[in-house]
Design a protein around this motif. Structure first.
Motif, mmCIF file in Angstrom:
data_model
loop_
_atom_site.group_PDB
_atom_site.id
_atom_site.type_symbol
_atom_site.label_atom_id
_atom_site.label_comp_id
_atom_site.label_asym_id
_atom_site.label_seq_id
_atom_site.Cartn_x
_atom_site.Cartn_y
_atom_site.Cartn_z
ATOM 1 N N ASP A 99 27.733 -10.381 19.294
ATOM 2 C CA ASP A 99 27.052 -9.253 18.662
ATOM 3 C C ASP A 99 28.020 -8.531 17.736
ATOM 4 O OD1 ASP A 99 25.631 -7.063 17.901
ATOM 5 O OD2 ASP A 99 25.342 -6.231 19.905
ATOM 6 N N PRO A 100 27.931 -8.762 16.428
ATOM 7 C CA PRO A 100 28.907 -8.139 15.528
ATOM 8 C C PRO A 100 28.805 -6.625 15.507
ATOM 9 C CG PRO A 100 27.130 -9.169 14.279
ATOM 10 C CD PRO A 100 26.958 -9.587 15.710
ATOM 11 N N HIS A 149 27.250 -0.304 9.653
ATOM 12 C CA HIS A 149 25.810 -0.047 9.614
ATOM 13 C C HIS A 149 25.225 -0.227 8.222
ATOM 14 C CE1 HIS A 149 27.221 3.996 8.303
ATOM 15 N NE2 HIS A 149 26.073 4.010 7.638
ATOM 16 N N GLU A 150 26.079 -0.326 7.219
ATOM 17 C CA GLU A 150 25.609 -0.527 5.850
ATOM 18 C C GLU A 150 25.426 -2.006 5.505
ATOM 19 O OE1 GLU A 150 27.357 3.069 3.258
ATOM 20 O OE2 GLU A 150 28.939 1.848 4.173
ATOM 21 N N LEU A 151 25.680 -2.887 6.456
ATOM 22 C CA LEU A 151 25.611 -4.322 6.220
ATOM 23 C C LEU A 151 24.459 -4.946 6.990
ATOM 24 C CD1 LEU A 151 29.410 -5.185 6.677
ATOM 25 C CD2 LEU A 151 28.240 -4.398 4.600
ATOM 26 N N SER A 152 24.025 -6.103 6.526
ATOM 27 C CA SER A 152 23.020 -6.873 7.262
ATOM 28 C C SER A 152 23.684 -7.570 8.447
ATOM 29 C CB SER A 152 22.389 -7.917 6.345
ATOM 30 O OG SER A 152 23.338 -8.927 6.014
ATOM 31 N N GLY A 153 22.856 -8.143 9.344
ATOM 32 C CA GLY A 153 23.421 -8.839 10.495
ATOM 33 C C GLY A 153 24.312 -9.997 10.096
ATOM 34 N N GLY A 154 23.882 -10.776 9.109
ATOM 35 C CA GLY A 154 24.705 -11.888 8.645
ATOM 36 C C GLY A 154 26.004 -11.423 8.016
ATOM 37 N N ARG A 156 27.591 -8.617 8.743
ATOM 38 C CA ARG A 156 28.455 -8.122 9.819
ATOM 39 C C ARG A 156 29.137 -9.291 10.529
ATOM 40 N NH1 ARG A 156 24.284 -4.076 10.494
ATOM 41 N NH2 ARG A 156 23.184 -5.379 12.021
ATOM 42 N N GLN A 157 28.401 -10.379 10.724
ATOM 43 C CA GLN A 157 29.026 -11.526 11.376
ATOM 44 C C GLN A 157 30.120 -12.121 10.498
ATOM 45 O OE1 GLN A 157 30.121 -12.561 14.118
ATOM 46 N NE2 GLN A 157 28.098 -12.983 15.029
ATOM 47 N N ARG A 158 29.940 -12.079 9.192
ATOM 48 C CA ARG A 158 30.993 -12.544 8.280
ATOM 49 C C ARG A 158 32.237 -11.660 8.385
ATOM 50 N NH1 ARG A 158 29.523 -16.017 3.803
ATOM 51 N NH2 ARG A 158 27.393 -16.756 4.104
ATOM 52 N N VAL A 178 25.578 -17.107 16.272
ATOM 53 C CA VAL A 178 24.400 -17.144 15.402
ATOM 54 C C VAL A 178 23.114 -16.876 16.167
ATOM 55 C CG1 VAL A 178 25.485 -18.703 13.743
ATOM 56 C CG2 VAL A 178 24.123 -19.652 15.610
ATOM 57 N N SER A 179 23.221 -16.604 17.460
ATOM 58 C CA SER A 179 22.014 -16.472 18.276
ATOM 59 C C SER A 179 21.169 -15.267 17.888
ATOM 60 C CB SER A 179 22.385 -16.387 19.761
ATOM 61 O OG SER A 179 23.155 -15.231 20.026
ATOM 62 N N GLY A 180 21.776 -14.216 17.340
ATOM 63 C CA GLY A 180 21.030 -13.022 16.988
ATOM 64 C C GLY A 180 20.640 -12.949 15.523
ATOM 65 N N LEU A 181 20.856 -14.038 14.774
ATOM 66 C CA LEU A 181 20.593 -14.029 13.342
ATOM 67 C C LEU A 181 19.298 -14.765 13.013
ATOM 68 C CD1 LEU A 181 24.186 -14.884 12.028
ATOM 69 C CD2 LEU A 181 23.190 -12.624 12.431
ATOM 70 N N ASP A 182 18.692 -14.417 11.881
ATOM 71 C CA ASP A 182 17.522 -15.167 11.437
ATOM 72 C C ASP A 182 17.957 -16.542 10.942
ATOM 73 O OD1 ASP A 182 18.215 -15.055 8.562
ATOM 74 O OD2 ASP A 182 17.674 -12.937 8.689
#
Length: 264
Positions: A99-100, A149-154, A156-158, A178-182
């Motif tokens: 969870d990033p 919080h200003e970033l998308s989930g992908g 943040r993972q990067r 990658v389990s929490g990503l679209d």
């Protein structure tokens, strides 16, 4: 070998059954696990919920203490190495968390998050190294000034990947990253990992419950069930000819694009 694990055993307190008085009973999570991770391998560690795969990963990095067994990293026994010794090694093995959002400090900007491990290792040219890490994960350098919080989930993972690779480690453990990503973000992150493995000769352990993702990324797979290894083979062999009943059950749970396709 990057890693050599021998007869690793680990038990944790079962807080769900802790009595009002006295200590909580302990439950055995890892039951004599042994395996090797060759240099340059991309090892998938798979299993259902509660199989012990995340506990195994954290034990490999000495984030939790094993009860017994041996952990060797690059030929050095780190099973009971003191923290001072581990601190000198931690730039060589890094972790990317599931969870990033929870693993990135929300009060720090991206640049500060990536710079943190660099400063702990006493490195110089911090700003240049942060910019280079952002380049490596395909994020604009201006993102150094943003908050998580200003970033998308992908994105943040990067950032989590950038923090891990900024120290140029030899080994990275990726735990369900990658389990929490679209689906689109999953593909982008997997493409990035493949590029980093090729470019830097990384050795990667990829923990996942999703065998379709493991099939794409990994060249070898370790199947864990109730804290024991039930199968460890090349990825192609696992999918073409699984030996263990538990492995067959995992394969049977994969959604198939072709309704006529059946796993043996």
């Amino acid at each position: 070998m990057i890693y050599r694990i021998r007869d690793l055993r680990l038990s944790l307190a079962n807080m769900a059954h802790k009595p009002l008085l006295g200590s909580a009973p302990r439950i055995e999570i890892l039951k004599g696990v042994s395996f090797d991770v060759p240099q340059g391998a991309v090892l998938g560690i798979v299993g259902g919920s509660g199989s012990g795969k995340s506990t195994l990963g954290r034990a490999m990095l000495r984030l939790i203490e094993p009860d017994s067994g041996q952990i060797e990293f690059e030929g050095r026994n780190i099973t009971h190495a003191p923290e001072a010794e581990l601190r000198l090694l931690r730039h060589r093995f890094q972790m990317i968390f599931q969870d990033p959002m929870s693993s990135l400090n929300p009060r720090r900007r991206v640049g500060g998050i990536i710079a943190g491990p660099l400063r702990l290792q006493g490195l110089d040219n911090i700003d240049a190294r942060v910019s280079e890490a952002l380049d490596m994960v395909g994020l604009p350098r201006t993102f150094a000034r943003r908050y998580p919080h200003e970033l998308s989930g992908g994105q943040r993972q990067r950032v989590g990947i950038a923090r891990a690779i900024a120290l140029r480690p030899r080994f990275i453990l990726a735990d369900e990253i990658v389990s929490g990503l679209d689906v689109s973000s999953q593909a982008q992150v997997l493409n990035l990992l493949e590029e980093l493995v090729r470019e830097f000769g990384l050795t990667l352990a990829f923990i996942s419950h999703d065998l379709s993702v493991v099939r794409r990324l990994c060249n070898r797979v370790l199947v864990l069930h109730h804290g024991e290894i039930v199968e460890e083979v090349e990825t192609s062999a696992l999918f073409d000819n699984p030996k263990a009943d538990y492995t067959r059950s995992l394969l049977g749970a994969i959604p198939l694009p072709d309704p006529d396709q059946v796993w043996l």
